[in-house]
Design a protein around this motif. Structure first.
Motif, mmCIF file in Angstrom:
data_model
loop_
_atom_site.group_PDB
_atom_site.id
_atom_site.type_symbol
_atom_site.label_atom_id
_atom_site.label_comp_id
_atom_site.label_asym_id
_atom_site.label_seq_id
_atom_site.Cartn_x
_atom_site.Cartn_y
_atom_site.Cartn_z
ATOM 1 N N PRO A 110 0.816 -1.223 0.000
ATOM 2 C CA PRO A 110 0.000 0.000 0.000
ATOM 3 C C PRO A 110 0.848 1.271 0.000
ATOM 4 C CG PRO A 110 -0.804 -1.567 1.632
ATOM 5 C CD PRO A 110 0.500 -2.101 1.138
ATOM 6 N N GLN A 111 0.241 2.353 -0.488
ATOM 7 C CA GLN A 111 0.909 3.646 -0.405
ATOM 8 C C GLN A 111 0.904 4.176 1.020
ATOM 9 O OE1 GLN A 111 -1.332 5.287 -4.018
ATOM 10 N NE2 GLN A 111 0.484 6.562 -3.990
ATOM 11 N N ALA A 112 -0.149 3.876 1.753
ATOM 12 C CA ALA A 112 -0.260 4.355 3.129
ATOM 13 C C ALA A 112 -1.101 3.386 3.946
ATOM 14 C CB ALA A 112 -0.891 5.747 3.159
ATOM 15 N N VAL A 113 -0.872 3.381 5.257
ATOM 16 C CA VAL A 113 -1.649 2.573 6.201
ATOM 17 C C VAL A 113 -2.150 3.491 7.305
ATOM 18 C CG1 VAL A 113 -1.546 0.718 7.901
ATOM 19 C CG2 VAL A 113 -0.379 0.447 5.707
ATOM 20 N N ILE A 114 -3.410 3.324 7.652
ATOM 21 C CA ILE A 114 -4.018 4.092 8.733
ATOM 22 C C ILE A 114 -4.313 3.156 9.896
ATOM 23 C CG2 ILE A 114 -6.027 5.478 9.415
ATOM 24 C CD1 ILE A 114 -6.302 6.292 6.441
ATOM 25 N N LEU A 115 -3.697 3.405 11.043
ATOM 26 C CA LEU A 115 -3.895 2.598 12.239
ATOM 27 C C LEU A 115 -4.768 3.376 13.219
ATOM 28 C CD1 LEU A 115 -0.227 1.292 12.800
ATOM 29 C CD2 LEU A 115 -2.111 0.137 11.601
ATOM 30 N N ASP A 116 -6.049 3.049 13.239
ATOM 31 C CA ASP A 116 -6.997 3.672 14.155
ATOM 32 C C ASP A 116 -7.518 2.594 15.101
ATOM 33 O OD1 ASP A 116 -9.003 4.927 15.520
ATOM 34 O OD2 ASP A 116 -10.211 5.435 13.775
ATOM 35 N N PRO A 117 -7.119 2.627 16.368
ATOM 36 C CA PRO A 117 -7.545 1.552 17.275
ATOM 37 C C PRO A 117 -9.058 1.490 17.452
ATOM 38 C CG PRO A 117 -6.542 3.375 18.495
ATOM 39 C CD PRO A 117 -6.274 3.627 17.048
ATOM 40 N N ALA A 118 -9.758 2.600 17.265
ATOM 41 C CA ALA A 118 -11.204 2.598 17.456
ATOM 42 C C ALA A 118 -11.900 1.688 16.444
ATOM 43 C CB ALA A 118 -11.752 4.016 17.348
ATOM 44 N N VAL A 119 -11.330 1.541 15.267
ATOM 45 C CA VAL A 119 -11.937 0.679 14.250
ATOM 46 C C VAL A 119 -11.848 -0.788 14.659
ATOM 47 C CG1 VAL A 119 -11.857 -0.008 11.813
ATOM 48 C CG2 VAL A 119 -11.428 2.361 12.444
ATOM 49 N N THR A 120 -10.835 -1.135 15.448
ATOM 50 C CA THR A 120 -10.619 -2.542 15.802
ATOM 51 C C THR A 120 -11.568 -3.043 16.894
ATOM 52 O OG1 THR A 120 -8.966 -2.216 17.574
ATOM 53 C CG2 THR A 120 -8.160 -2.202 15.294
ATOM 54 N N VAL A 121 -12.323 -2.155 17.533
ATOM 55 C CA VAL A 121 -13.210 -2.629 18.603
ATOM 56 C C VAL A 121 -14.325 -3.514 18.054
ATOM 57 C CG1 VAL A 121 -12.740 -0.626 20.069
ATOM 58 C CG2 VAL A 121 -14.725 -0.590 18.531
ATOM 59 N N HIS A 122 -14.576 -3.433 16.747
ATOM 60 C CA HIS A 122 -15.602 -4.267 16.121
ATOM 61 C C HIS A 122 -15.078 -5.656 15.764
ATOM 62 C CE1 HIS A 122 -17.978 -0.621 15.833
ATOM 63 N NE2 HIS A 122 -16.999 -0.028 15.185
ATOM 64 N N THR A 123 -13.768 -5.841 15.805
ATOM 65 C CA THR A 123 -13.167 -7.117 15.445
ATOM 66 C C THR A 123 -13.458 -8.146 16.536
ATOM 67 O OG1 THR A 123 -11.383 -5.947 14.305
ATOM 68 C CG2 THR A 123 -11.000 -8.267 14.834
ATOM 69 N N PRO A 124 -13.926 -9.332 16.175
ATOM 70 C CA PRO A 124 -14.158 -10.352 17.200
ATOM 71 C C PRO A 124 -12.908 -10.582 18.054
ATOM 72 C CG PRO A 124 -15.061 -11.063 15.097
ATOM 73 C CD PRO A 124 -14.285 -9.801 14.822
ATOM 74 N N GLU A 125 -13.120 -10.795 19.341
ATOM 75 C CA GLU A 125 -11.975 -10.930 20.249
ATOM 76 C C GLU A 125 -11.005 -12.010 19.793
ATOM 77 O OE1 GLU A 125 -11.920 -10.971 24.918
ATOM 78 O OE2 GLU A 125 -12.046 -13.055 24.201
ATOM 79 N N TRP A 126 -11.524 -13.186 19.412
ATOM 80 C CA TRP A 126 -10.640 -14.285 19.018
ATOM 81 C C TRP A 126 -9.772 -13.892 17.830
ATOM 82 C CZ3 TRP A 126 -10.272 -16.464 14.224
ATOM 83 C CH2 TRP A 126 -11.315 -16.208 13.321
ATOM 84 N N LEU A 127 -10.324 -13.093 16.915
ATOM 85 C CA LEU A 127 -9.588 -12.714 15.717
ATOM 86 C C LEU A 127 -8.519 -11.675 16.029
ATOM 87 C CD1 LEU A 127 -9.237 -12.986 12.674
ATOM 88 C CD2 LEU A 127 -11.083 -11.305 12.371
ATOM 89 N N PHE A 128 -8.877 -10.677 16.832
ATOM 90 C CA PHE A 128 -7.894 -9.660 17.199
ATOM 91 C C PHE A 128 -6.733 -10.282 17.962
ATOM 92 C CE2 PHE A 128 -6.146 -6.218 19.782
ATOM 93 C CZ PHE A 128 -6.015 -5.197 18.845
ATOM 94 N N LEU A 129 -7.052 -11.094 18.967
ATOM 95 C CA LEU A 129 -5.994 -11.672 19.799
ATOM 96 C C LEU A 129 -5.153 -12.694 19.034
ATOM 97 C CD1 LEU A 129 -7.931 -12.161 23.165
ATOM 98 C CD2 LEU A 129 -6.408 -10.265 22.520
ATOM 99 N N SER A 130 -5.793 -13.531 18.227
ATOM 100 C CA SER A 130 -5.029 -14.567 17.521
ATOM 101 C C SER A 130 -4.147 -13.959 16.430
ATOM 102 C CB SER A 130 -5.961 -15.622 16.921
ATOM 103 O OG SER A 130 -6.780 -15.094 15.906
ATOM 104 N N THR A 131 -4.616 -12.903 15.771
ATOM 105 C CA THR A 131 -3.730 -12.250 14.802
ATOM 106 C C THR A 131 -2.607 -11.511 15.520
ATOM 107 O OG1 THR A 131 -5.262 -10.359 14.639
ATOM 108 C CG2 THR A 131 -5.445 -12.091 12.966
#
Length: 399
Positions: free
Chosen positions: A193-214
């Protein structure tokens, strides 16, 4: 003296390459950061590739629509797990018809890889899934990677990751041939990518198992870079800091899912964990076997790292104990083996520890072992893996 210890006594030498990524924006809200990036890049037709769950169950994609306004060229929220070829080509055909001049991803690793593949399809006139055969990497029996010529992507991307796999920081993509049930590798430097945006607020929708396992997938990146057959001073430093951030951040998110500071620390750790991949640091068997578990047995990549990394570390300890001690210290368990330290972190997050836990059947192990020998990173494992029986033995321990 261990073989790798001898290697480290030699003169350090190498070349550090800066990747073709222009910037990483972190801790700034998505709407603000996205508006700035679209204006900076003067994008007029933005094709959005988003997680289906985000699109259906949250307002994140709708907020992206509002920011883009009449610059929105279309939305694809139909990318399957492990990035199926058919989904990629369908999206590429839509983006081509819409005359897209920028791709925007909002989602996890499958969506990230899909955007890279869409760029490849647009740059190489791919309109049907079978045409991708001409651009896939081939792993020879002796472990060498042969990549055919690939024209640069016609359209690049801005990525907003919602998981911690960190694929958005690499120029490679995994894409699954669903006919043969094989996940294959594609690459071009400008697929990054040309750029990456890291916004932690967007990740609150990620299922817990997916966030933690990744997050454990990011731990795997850092650990296998530190323990690699060709580590670099830069990746060593970044990987060690990545482990410190992840070892603290992942349990903090587990304890309080609303802790945005902990989530951002995890995102920063994932970013740092991938620096070795940007400079050709070879991974080992945890990654190599994990690719096959994903493409052949449908195991999510975060889970493959949870299951395989502790066993691969124990298998390799006889050849890189010194570097494994660095891993233990960075994880806050200086008096334990790296395999045990990683396993303890995984257990503290209540993530799966065996292949049985994720539905792999005993009768699949032979096919997985054979397929793993066609992955380049099995052949760069620090301790030599000389054939399917050695992989099968690792799988049995993990089963």
């Amino acid at each position: 003296m261990l073989a790798q210890d001898k290697q480290e006594n030699a003169m350090i030498h190498g070349i550090h390459r800066y990747p073709p990524m222009e910037r990483v924006i972190y801790g700034i809200p998505l709407a603000e950061a996205l508006a700035d990036e679209v204006n900076r890049l003067d994008a007029r037709a933005v094709y959005v590739m988003a997680s289906g769950t985000l699109d259906r169950e949250t307002d994140v994609v709708e907020s992206v629509r509002r920011v883009l306004g009449n610059r929105l060229a279309g939305v694809c929220a139909r990318i399957g797990s492990h990035t199926p070829r058919t989904d990629v080509v369908a999206a590429a055909n839509e983006a081509r018809a819409a005359k897209a001049d920028l791709l925007l991803t909002v989602g996890g690793g499958s969506v990230t890889d899909a955007a890279k593949m869409v760029g490849l399809c647009l740059g190489n006139d791919v309109t049907q899934a079978a045409q991708l055969d001409a651009f896939r990497a081939v792993i020879t029996p002796d472990g060498k990677t042969e990549r055919p010529p690939v024209k640069p992507p016609a359209v690049r991307s801005v990525d907003v990751p919602t998981t911690l796999s960190a694929g958005e920081f690499t120029a490679m993509a995994g894409c699954t041939d669903t006919t043969r049930h094989v996940k294959e590798s594609f690459a071009h430097p400008l697929m990054m990518p040309q750029a990456v945006i890291l916004d932690p607020a967007v990740t609150v929708h990620t299922p817990e198992w997916l966030f933690l396992s990744t997050g454990i997938r990011a731990v795997d990146h850092a650990v296998e870079d530190i323990c690699s057959v060709n580590p670099t001073p830069f990746s060593d430093g970044m990987s060690l800091q990545a482990l410190r951030l992840l070892a603290a951040g992942l349990p903090a998110v587990k304890a309080d899912p609303a802790d945005l500071e902990a989530r951002l620390n995890c995102q920063l750790g994932a970013w740092m964990s991938i620096m070795g991949s940007q400079n050709g640091v070879a991974k080992g068997a945890s990654h190599g076997i994990g690719h096959v578990l994903g493409g052949t047995a449908g195991v999510p990549h975060g889970y493959t790292s949870c299951i395989m990394l502790p066993h691969v570390l124990r298998f390799n300890e006889s050849v890189n104990a010194t570097r494994q001690a660095w891993v233990s210290e960075a994880l806050g368990h200086a008096n334990e083996s790296a395999g045990d330290a990683v396993a303890a972190l995984i257990a503290s997050l209540n993530l799966p520890a065996t292949l049985r836990d994720v539905g792999v059947k005993l009768e699949q192990l032979d096919a997985i072992a054979t397929g793993s020998m066609h992955d380049r990173w099995v052949h760069t494992n620090p301790r030599k893996i000389d054939g399917p029986p050695a992989v099968r033995a690792l799988l049995e321990v993990a089963w």
